[in-house]
Design an enzyme around this catalytic site. Sequence first.
Site, short mmCIF file in Angstrom:
data_model
loop_
_atom_site.label_atom_id
_atom_site.label_comp_id
_atom_site.label_asym_id
_atom_site.label_seq_id
_atom_site.Cartn_x
_atom_site.Cartn_y
_atom_site.Cartn_z
N ARG A 179 0.81 -1.08 0.11
CA ARG A 179 -0.03 -0.08 0.01
C ARG A 179 0.85 1.22 -0.18
NH1 ARG A 179 -0.54 4.73 2.81
NH2 ARG A 179 -0.23 3.62 4.65
N ASP A 180 1.39 1.52 0.91
CA ASP A 180 2.38 2.63 1.10
C ASP A 180 3.42 2.79 0.15
OD1 ASP A 180 3.39 5.32 1.93
OD2 ASP A 180 3.13 4.72 4.04
N HIS A 192 8.68 7.04 8.32
CA HIS A 192 9.18 7.37 7.01
C HIS A 192 10.66 7.82 7.40
CE1 HIS A 192 5.92 7.10 4.18
NE2 HIS A 192 5.12 6.94 5.54
N CYS A 195 3.46 9.21 0.90
CA CYS A 195 2.25 9.52 0.51
C CYS A 195 2.42 10.69 -0.60
CB CYS A 195 1.63 10.29 1.83
SG CYS A 195 -0.13 11.05 1.20
N ASN A 204 9.33 4.60 3.45
CA ASN A 204 9.13 4.21 4.82
C ASN A 204 10.29 3.58 5.23
OD1 ASN A 204 6.01 3.77 5.37
ND2 ASN A 204 6.26 3.49 3.26
P1 HMG Z 1 -13.29 13.80 -3.00
O1 HMG Z 1 -13.13 14.35 -4.51
O2 HMG Z 1 -13.55 15.08 -2.11
O3 HMG Z 1 -14.55 12.93 -2.96
O4 HMG Z 1 -12.04 13.22 -2.64
P2 HMG Z 1 -16.19 12.84 -3.18
O5 HMG Z 1 -16.57 12.28 -2.15
O6 HMG Z 1 -16.51 14.26 -3.69
O7 HMG Z 1 -16.40 11.94 -4.43
C1 HMG Z 1 -15.58 12.27 -5.47
C2 HMG Z 1 -15.62 10.92 -6.40
O8 HMG Z 1 -14.74 10.22 -5.79
C3 HMG Z 1 -17.08 10.33 -6.67
O9 HMG Z 1 -16.81 9.55 -7.93
C4 HMG Z 1 -16.96 9.12 -5.76
O10 HMG Z 1 -17.79 8.09 -5.98
C5 HMG Z 1 -15.50 8.73 -5.57
P3 HMG Z 1 -17.39 10.17 -9.20
O11 HMG Z 1 -18.92 10.59 -8.93
O12 HMG Z 1 -16.90 11.41 -9.50
O13 HMG Z 1 -17.09 9.28 -10.35
N1 HMG Z 1 -15.13 8.36 -4.32
C6 HMG Z 1 -14.35 7.11 -4.27
N2 HMG Z 1 -14.20 5.94 -4.99
C7 HMG Z 1 -13.56 5.05 -4.38
N3 HMG Z 1 -13.36 4.83 -3.22
C8 HMG Z 1 -13.84 5.81 -2.28
C9 HMG Z 1 -14.21 6.86 -2.85
N4 HMG Z 1 -14.76 7.97 -2.26
C10 HMG Z 1 -15.07 8.75 -3.08
N5 HMG Z 1 -13.33 5.60 -0.97
C11 HMG Z 1 -11.43 11.24 -0.94
C12 HMG Z 1 -12.02 12.47 -1.05
C13 HMG Z 1 -11.30 11.01 0.29
C14 HMG Z 1 -12.23 10.02 -1.72
C15 HMG Z 1 -9.78 11.55 -1.56
O14 HMG Z 1 -9.44 12.69 -1.12
C16 HMG Z 1 -9.04 10.32 -1.59
O15 HMG Z 1 -9.35 9.46 -1.95
N6 HMG Z 1 -8.05 10.37 -0.62
C17 HMG Z 1 -6.91 9.49 -0.47
C18 HMG Z 1 -5.74 10.20 -0.67
C19 HMG Z 1 -4.78 9.06 -0.13
O16 HMG Z 1 -4.91 7.70 -0.38
N7 HMG Z 1 -3.29 9.21 0.34
C20 HMG Z 1 -2.32 8.44 0.71
C21 HMG Z 1 -2.88 7.65 1.86
S1 HMG Z 1 -2.65 8.33 3.53
C22 HMG Z 1 -0.83 8.28 3.80
O17 HMG Z 1 -0.24 7.75 3.10
C23 HMG Z 1 -0.07 8.38 5.06
C24 HMG Z 1 -0.18 7.20 5.96
O18 HMG Z 1 0.97 6.20 5.17
C25 HMG Z 1 0.32 7.43 7.29
C26 HMG Z 1 1.53 8.47 7.35
O19 HMG Z 1 2.68 8.13 6.77
O20 HMG Z 1 1.68 9.39 7.95
C27 HMG Z 1 -1.24 6.39 6.34
MG MG Z 2 3.08 6.56 5.40
#
Ligand code: HMG
Ligand code: MG
Length: 317
Positions: A13-14, A235, A266, A279
């Site tokens: 994933r990450d 990380h 990320c 990481n």
């Molecule tokens: P948004 O654009 O505000 O979403 O994004 P929305 O609710 O307005 O929906 C827009 C479209 O996205 C719609 O589709 C929804 O159906 C779809 P459309 O009608 O346009 O075709 N949608 C989804 N589709 C699939 N799965 C879903 C989903 N939700 C909405 N779950 C949203 C908001 C949260 C979805 C977006 O910002 C997002 O997906 N963000 C994820 C970013 C991400 O994955 N970042 C990396 C992970 S975090 C990280 O790495 C840190 C960590 O490792 C810890 C650390 O290191 O600190 C964990």
């Molecule tokens: Mg991370």
Amino acid sequence: MPDRVRITDVAPRDGLQNEPNQIPTASKLRLIELLAASGVDEVEITSFVSPKWVPQLADAEDLAHQVRSLAESVAQITAGFPSRVRAAETLPVFSVLAPNKKGFERALALHDVKYFPLKIALFTAASEMFNKKNTNANIDESIEKFATIVPRALEAGMPIRFYVSCAVECPFAGHTEPSAVRTVVDKLLNLVPDDARAGIDIDLGDTIGVARPADIAALCAEHTDLLAQTTLHLHDTFGRATDCVRAALEMGVRSFDGAAAGLGGCPYASTPDKRAPGNIDCAALVRTVHDAGYETGVDLDALDEASSFARTLAVAT
Ligand code: HMG
Ligand code: MG
């Protein structure tokens, strides 16, 4: 404090989420198989996030289905063993990220409490700016989204992880006070009924890998009462992550995330002049833990094999 340390590998994933070239689903599955064989306690297999936001993980359903088939096959094979080795004892925990209800529903559709008990990792941050960039929501909005998910996850028998990113520093807003992290952790735990709180995995993320051991000690000191259920997600930008692991072990942390070959980052923690850092290398993490006198269930030769394979999937940065 126990001598056994829990290891989660987040490489599928990450590790892969920020890779620019689309990696075949079969290769991701192979990485998960190798990690499962290495004896890590948990493998974070993918994210049920928007594919528009993280195109690399657009194959989440397909991949999770294949991991589920694998888990079901292991269950069938081990059920026949007279030694009664059970699948649950053979396989690691498999976890997935979800940012909202839609992501949770996607995970729930694949979860099977007996043969494929998926753990759900709900993520927010201790920095408003980062959370907005990462999930298009402020921190309280994220937490509100989780309020309806938590009871359903518990009812379905899905273990829960709460990620709090930018627990040390935000790439956009600078230093994070440990007390600000604690405020978010408390709000998250308030979503959980009292009798289930101790089972929640709280994962504190040094998202951009800047922590020094003193930062980790201060962060842990703010969470003393929760360290038995705290995971540290480091990380590694400046080669200090293993020093931070040692500091965390001394403070009482017994659960860490790493990624095979140190992949990761990320996409929404990248700034124009700096790609988000990888990481902590899972093998370096495990060696550090062993050298400090603690046990893990990890076979380092097998983990090295997984790391070698992971290295072939990533482009050089
Ligand atoms: P948004 O654009 O505000 O979403 O994004 P929305 O609710 O307005 O929906 C827009 C479209 O996205 C719609 O589709 C929804 O159906 C779809 P459309 O009608 O346009 O075709 N949608 C989804 N589709 C699939 N799965 C879903 C989903 N939700 C909405 N779950 C949203 C908001 C949260 C979805 C977006 O910002 C997002 O997906 N963000 C994820 C970013 C991400 O994955 N970042 C990396 C992970 S975090 C990280 O790495 C840190 C960590 O490792 C810890 C650390 O290191 O600190 C964990
Ligand atoms: Mg991370």
